[in-house]
Enzyme design. Structure first.
Site, mmCIF file in Angstrom:
data_model
loop_
_atom_site.group_PDB
_atom_site.id
_atom_site.type_symbol
_atom_site.label_atom_id
_atom_site.label_comp_id
_atom_site.label_asym_id
_atom_site.label_seq_id
_atom_site.Cartn_x
_atom_site.Cartn_y
_atom_site.Cartn_z
ATOM 1 N N ASN A 103 -35.845 12.068 -22.528
ATOM 2 C CA ASN A 103 -35.654 12.259 -21.097
ATOM 3 C C ASN A 103 -36.995 12.008 -20.419
ATOM 4 O OD1 ASN A 103 -37.167 14.726 -21.091
ATOM 5 N ND2 ASN A 103 -35.337 15.910 -21.626
ATOM 6 N N ASN A 113 -30.083 22.810 -27.270
ATOM 7 C CA ASN A 113 -31.122 21.786 -27.345
ATOM 8 C C ASN A 113 -32.173 21.998 -26.268
ATOM 9 O OD1 ASN A 113 -30.881 19.858 -24.845
ATOM 10 N ND2 ASN A 113 -28.817 20.482 -25.400
ATOM 11 N N LYS A 147 -42.721 43.928 -23.663
ATOM 12 C CA LYS A 147 -43.135 44.079 -22.262
ATOM 13 C C LYS A 147 -42.310 43.174 -21.349
ATOM 14 C CE LYS A 147 -48.028 45.248 -22.155
ATOM 15 N NZ LYS A 147 -49.346 44.660 -21.803
ATOM 16 N N TYR A 182 -29.463 8.928 -21.565
ATOM 17 C CA TYR A 182 -30.867 9.075 -21.966
ATOM 18 C C TYR A 182 -31.531 7.708 -22.063
ATOM 19 C CZ TYR A 182 -30.399 14.030 -23.042
ATOM 20 O OH TYR A 182 -30.232 15.385 -22.930
ATOM 21 N N LYS A 215 -23.453 12.213 -16.339
ATOM 22 C CA LYS A 215 -24.839 12.477 -15.918
ATOM 23 C C LYS A 215 -25.776 11.547 -16.665
ATOM 24 C CE LYS A 215 -27.298 16.384 -16.998
ATOM 25 N NZ LYS A 215 -27.440 17.852 -16.962
ATOM 26 N N MET A 216 -26.818 11.088 -15.978
ATOM 27 C CA MET A 216 -27.826 10.239 -16.620
ATOM 28 C C MET A 216 -29.222 10.738 -16.268
ATOM 29 S SD MET A 216 -27.638 6.889 -14.153
ATOM 30 C CE MET A 216 -29.221 6.158 -14.560
ATOM 31 N N LYS A 217 -30.169 10.344 -17.094
ATOM 32 C CA LYS A 217 -31.564 10.720 -16.889
ATOM 33 C C LYS A 217 -32.234 9.788 -15.891
ATOM 34 C CE LYS A 217 -31.246 14.023 -19.754
ATOM 35 N NZ LYS A 217 -31.280 15.402 -19.234
ATOM 36 N N ASP A 261 -30.625 13.511 -13.530
ATOM 37 C CA ASP A 261 -31.437 14.626 -14.023
ATOM 38 C C ASP A 261 -32.865 14.145 -14.301
ATOM 39 O OD1 ASP A 261 -32.514 16.819 -15.275
ATOM 40 O OD2 ASP A 261 -31.069 16.892 -16.915
ATOM 41 N N ALA A 262 -33.831 14.716 -13.573
ATOM 42 C CA ALA A 262 -35.234 14.304 -13.722
ATOM 43 C C ALA A 262 -36.018 15.204 -14.679
ATOM 44 C CB ALA A 262 -35.919 14.289 -12.361
ATOM 45 N N ASN A 263 -35.360 16.221 -15.230
ATOM 46 C CA ASN A 263 -36.007 17.090 -16.220
ATOM 47 C C ASN A 263 -37.378 17.618 -15.796
ATOM 48 O OD1 ASN A 263 -34.002 15.385 -18.140
ATOM 49 N ND2 ASN A 263 -34.366 17.456 -18.920
ATOM 50 N N GLU A 278 -30.735 16.740 -10.224
ATOM 51 C CA GLU A 278 -31.073 17.909 -11.059
ATOM 52 C C GLU A 278 -32.552 17.974 -11.409
ATOM 53 O OE1 GLU A 278 -28.452 18.322 -14.418
ATOM 54 O OE2 GLU A 278 -30.023 19.192 -15.690
ATOM 55 N N GLU A 286 -31.948 25.382 -15.782
ATOM 56 C CA GLU A 286 -31.815 25.419 -17.245
ATOM 57 C C GLU A 286 -33.086 25.925 -17.921
ATOM 58 O OE1 GLU A 286 -31.287 20.987 -17.689
ATOM 59 O OE2 GLU A 286 -32.777 21.258 -19.262
ATOM 60 N N ASP A 305 -28.713 28.908 -18.772
ATOM 61 C CA ASP A 305 -28.017 28.728 -20.059
ATOM 62 C C ASP A 305 -28.271 29.976 -20.890
ATOM 63 O OD1 ASP A 305 -27.297 28.076 -22.648
ATOM 64 O OD2 ASP A 305 -28.471 26.224 -22.734
ATOM 65 N N HIS A 319 -26.196 24.667 -18.428
ATOM 66 C CA HIS A 319 -26.763 23.686 -19.357
ATOM 67 C C HIS A 319 -26.343 24.027 -20.778
ATOM 68 C CE1 HIS A 319 -30.105 22.991 -22.286
ATOM 69 N NE2 HIS A 319 -30.231 21.822 -21.677
ATOM 70 N N GLU A 369 -21.473 22.030 -19.046
ATOM 71 C CA GLU A 369 -21.968 20.731 -19.514
ATOM 72 C C GLU A 369 -21.332 20.386 -20.853
ATOM 73 O OE1 GLU A 369 -26.272 20.621 -19.855
ATOM 74 O OE2 GLU A 369 -26.244 18.425 -19.835
ATOM 75 N N SER A 370 -21.257 19.099 -21.184
ATOM 76 C CA SER A 370 -20.980 18.735 -22.571
ATOM 77 C C SER A 370 -21.727 17.437 -22.877
ATOM 78 C CB SER A 370 -19.477 18.617 -22.824
ATOM 79 O OG SER A 370 -19.013 17.367 -22.463
ATOM 80 N N TYR A 371 -22.047 17.260 -24.156
ATOM 81 C CA TYR A 371 -22.764 16.058 -24.606
ATOM 82 C C TYR A 371 -21.867 15.375 -25.633
ATOM 83 C CZ TYR A 371 -26.820 18.993 -23.268
ATOM 84 O OH TYR A 371 -27.704 19.821 -22.631
HETATM 85 O O1 LIG Z 1 -32.491 16.391 -21.835
HETATM 86 C C1 LIG Z 1 -32.436 17.615 -21.869
HETATM 87 O O2 LIG Z 1 -33.429 18.322 -22.133
HETATM 88 C C2 LIG Z 1 -31.145 18.302 -21.567
HETATM 89 C C3 LIG Z 1 -30.927 18.492 -20.127
HETATM 90 O O3 LIG Z 1 -31.808 18.488 -19.310
HETATM 91 C C4 LIG Z 1 -29.563 18.690 -19.650
HETATM 92 O O4 LIG Z 1 -28.643 18.661 -20.457
HETATM 93 O O5 LIG Z 1 -29.411 18.894 -18.450
HETATM 94 MG MG LIG Z 2 -31.103 19.037 -17.331
#
Ligand SMILES: O=C([O-])CC(=O)C(=O)O
Ligand SMILES: [Mg+2]
Length: 387
Positions: A19, A53, A100, A154, A180-182, A211-213, A237, A263, A290, A320, A339-341
């Site tokens: 990502n 993950n 703590k 990805y 969804k794509m990165k 999703d820009a992570n 995202e 996430e 998550d 997530h 979500e699902s992969y």
């Molecule tokens: O690529 C990742 O770390 C997973 C992620 O962000 C997602 O599933 O939204």
């Molecule tokens: Mg994400």
């Protein structure tokens, strides 16, 4: 009844994907089993869990601290008031003794993984699917139909636009209507071409989220927001650092569409800060906490309380992680989906074998516990660990 053992093994879930922030070439996950002395239908009740993950396996923390706290707790002190089942809340308190507050680090992943296994055991002992048990505890009606979306898109070596389109077409063929794509792992121009290609491929059959992570600083985030707002995206995202609430708030001024994040927030206090300071909009934005990374369902219930205090509906949560634990929470407590992969992180992600995606929805099967027993590739690795 007693917990007689807690077992952990760290397994590889490596893949060549990347990502905008990390690659997954060395990714691992902890698989845990919470073994009880309860026999149900001729079989010992064992609860299973694993972490999502993105964070690595937690064998060190589990073996050095959390396993012993479970096994050394007063066995009657971690039962519910009937004495007939485990109490996940009391077990959570036992795990978190002498910890703590704040600075959550990765202990939240270790605890989240064990908490999953504890709820699995608890629902199995109760003889119920977890989602039905959760609805009953909360006086709510379970809804076994859960919205799911396909996460992928990805970056990986040699992947061109044709391969990206082919991947997305594959998700549509399997019944998804949100993919969804990165983004953020290439230049803005290249990302624009990737988005154009995917939107051209999916047409009116599905929506697209990006999703820009957490990759962008404010300036880059603004540049992307201005580019992305011309597209009919489902959500944008994790634009910036997950703990930079003021960046998130500033970006929402440049992006009128839906944004999503959470996430990488691992406690109800972090979630509260996001709602206090992140400028998130309860009428359109999505929250992706998550439980498997953030102290488990016991903590997630506190997070849902925070949401309520801030005027957010649980239906804005789409966690997530792509695991069956969040599917149960979604079905039992009215989250907006999960979500699902479809092609990644197997055998941990995904659904029981009998489940198919139909126009973006799955229907939960009536399996005791979380339902891992219905997923043959997963339950066989789980049973290798503890049965
Ligand atoms: O690529 C990742 O770390 C997973 C992620 O962000 C997602 O599933 O939204
Ligand atoms: Mg994400």
């Amino acid at each position: 009844m007693r917990i007689t053992d807690v077992v952990e093994i760290t397994k590889p879930i490596a893949s060549p994907i990347r990502n905008a922030y990390i690659d997954f070439s060395k990714m691992t996950a902890s698989l845990v089993a919470v073994v009880t002395d309860v026999i149900k239908d001729g079989r010992r009740v064992v609860g299973y869990g694993f972490n999502s993950n993105g964070r690595y396996g937690q064998g060190g923390l589990i073996r050095e601290r959390f396993r012993d706290r479970i096994l050394q707790a007063d066995p009657d002190g971690v039962l519910d008031s009937s004495g007939g089942n485990l109490d996940p809340h009391r077990l959570w308190d036992a795990m978190m003794a002498n910890e703590k507050p704040g600075g959550h680090g990765e202990r939240s992943v270790a605890v989240g993984t064990l908490d999953m296994a504890i709820w699995d055991a608890t629902a199995k002992i109760a003889g119920q699917p977890l989602f039905r048990m959760l609805a009953e505890i909360n006086g709510a009606r379970a809804n076994p139909r859960v919205f799911v979306y396909a996460a992928g898109g990805y970056y990986y070596p040699g992947k061109d636009l044709a391969a990206l389109r082919h991947e997305m077409r594959g998700y549509l063929n399997r019944g998804y209507n949100l993919v969804k794509m990165k983004i953020g792992g290439a230049s803005i121009d290249e990302d624009r071409r990737r988005i154009d290609a995917v939107l051209d491929e999916i047409g009116n059959d599905a929506r697209l989220a990006v999703d820009a992570n957490g990759r962008f600083d404010l300036e880059t985030g603004i540049a992307y927001a201005k580019m992305l707002r011309d597209y009919p995206l489902f959500w944008f995202e994790e634009a910036g650092d997950p703990l930079d609430y003021s960046l998130q708030a500033a970006l929402s001024g440049f992006y009128p569409g839906s944004m999503a994040t959470g996430e990488n927030l691992f406690s109800h206090q972090d979630a509260r800060n996001l709602l206090r300071y992140g400028g998130m909009r309860p009428d359109r934005d999505y929250l992706q906490f998550d439980c498997a990374l953030s102290y488990g369902l016991v903590e997630y219930l506190r997070t849902l309380e925070v949401l309520k205090q801030f005027g957010w509906s649980a239906s804005r949560c789409v966690p997530h992680g792509g695991h069956q634990m969040s599917l149960n929470i979604a079905a039992g407590l009215g989250l907006g989906g999960n979500e699902s992969y479809p092609d990644l992180f197997q055998p941990y992600g995904g659904f029981p074998d009998s489940v198919t995606v139909d126009n973006g929805y799955i229907t939960m099967p009536e399996l005791p516990g979380i339902g891992f027993e219905g997923k043959s590739d997963l339950i066989s690795v789980m049973r290798e660990l503890a049965e």
